[in-house]
Design a protein around this motif. Structure first.
Motif: not given
Length: 355
Positions: A286-291, A303-307, A325-329
């Motif tokens: 599970g990853e949270y990426f803030d750009n 973006i939050f992605d779970i693999t 699965f990926e979900n973005a703001k």
């Protein structure tokens, strides 16, 4: 300053090689040859198409899996390691799309595309070793070679962090389980450069006596010129039992472009690794990426992605049927009709083999 440092280290190399000529009287052993190959098929379930042209859209913003409904060669690698006395050398070559993405920073020099790593080392003592050349980055949880990862698709932190460094580094043993790496290198990912910008590198690593807990604190930072980049990164691993372990990676990178002000992106990921048997394992990442400040070329959002990646092991062969699965703001993904969407769902069937 940097010229004085490099001159001093050059004198150290000369001194050590002069006093180690007795090593050459020994019989040189054969090099150790190893290698790997990885292949995959990726399908994004939106099967997105450009609304105006009808061309396929991959719904992919991470490294190495930018394809849709296609069988792909990741990379074929061949590596040779040789040690003779206190000296050693490594040549690591890669061929395929993955290798081409590694070499993005030197597009005008195609002869460098295949060179993933190439370096020479000299062990001054059992606690001090010098290395010069190109090597895979020390930053991040995920290694560059596919067979070393339990997830096949890469996370955002890896994709927008460094791939490699070309320069000079020193590995220093601090006793017990602690080690320190210090280095100086070209601009990140550049094998050859014409500017005067260099990067300082560092890593401090330590672990408990039973190796059940380990920590790596990583750094890279530029100096020289008006452009600036600083990155701090931490990797933690914990062994809960012989069948279950947890990994964590957190990173923050600050970039100051020429003539601009500094902004940062950051990410954080957890890896849950379960191995109920020697032939089957499964990893949930599970990853949270803030750009959100659009510091790097990824979408300017979070973006939050779970693999979920099962690993089916047959000797040196690992088969990875993966769901992501990926979900973005914001609406950075696309639907089949070309309309924007906040989410994406992808399946991958990958296979890796190493020898």
């Amino acid at each position: 300053m940097i010229k004085r440092i490099l001159s001093s280290i050059s004198l150290m190399f000369t001194h050590f090689f002069v006093f180690s000529q007795s090593d050459t009287e020994q019989k040189s052993p054969w090099p150790t040859i190893s290698g790997s190959v990885d292949v995959y098929y990726r399908y994004n379930f939106a099967n997105a198409k450009d609304a105006s042209t009808g061309e396929k859209l991959t719904n992919n913003y991470t490294a190495f899996t930018n394809s849709q409904n296609s069988f792909e060669l990741g990379m074929a690698s061949l590596r040779a390691d040789h040690t003779f006395g206190k000296a050693s050398a490594t040549v690591d070559l890669g061929f395929g799309k993955r290798a081409e993405e590694f070499a993005y920073a030197n597009p005008d020099n195609p002869t460098l595309f295949a060179v993933k790593q190439a370096y020479v080392s000299y062990a001054v003592s059992d606690k001090f070793k010098l290395t010069m050349g190109k090597w895979a980055t020390h930053i991040g949880y995920e290694p560059t070679d596919a067979y070393l990862n339990r997830n096949y698709s890469m996370d955002y932190m890896f994709s927008y962090g460094p791939f490699s460094h070309t320069g000079l580094k020193a590995d220093i043993g601090l006793g017990a389980k602690s080690n320190l790496m210090l280095g100086v290198a070209n601009t990140t990912d550049y094998v050859s450069q014409s500017n005067s910008r260099f990067f300082g590198l560092a890593q401090f690593s330590t672990a408990t006596t039973d190796d059940k807990l380990s920590a790596y604190i990583n750094y890279q930072g530029s100096y020289g010129g008006s452009y600036g980049l600083t990155q701090f990164d931490v990797v933690l691993t914990g062994t809960i039992s012989d069948k279950f372990n947890i990994g964590y990676n957190g990173t923050v990178q600050s970039v100051k472009p020429d003539g601009g002000s500094a902004d940062s992106w950051w990410g954080s990921a957890l890896y849950f690794n379960l191995d109920p048997s020697s032939t089957f394992g499964i990893t949930l990442r599970g990853e949270y990426f803030d750009n959100k400040k659009a510091v790097v070329a990824a979408p300017g959002t979070s973006i939050f992605d779970i693999t979920l990646s099962p690993n089916i092991k047959i000797g040196n062969l690992t088969i990875i049927p993966e769901l992501r699965f990926e979900n973005a703001k914001d609406e950075v993904f696309f639907k089949n009709n070309g309309d924007p969407s906040k989410s994406g769902f992808t399946g991958i069937l990958a296979a890796t083999y190493h020898f």
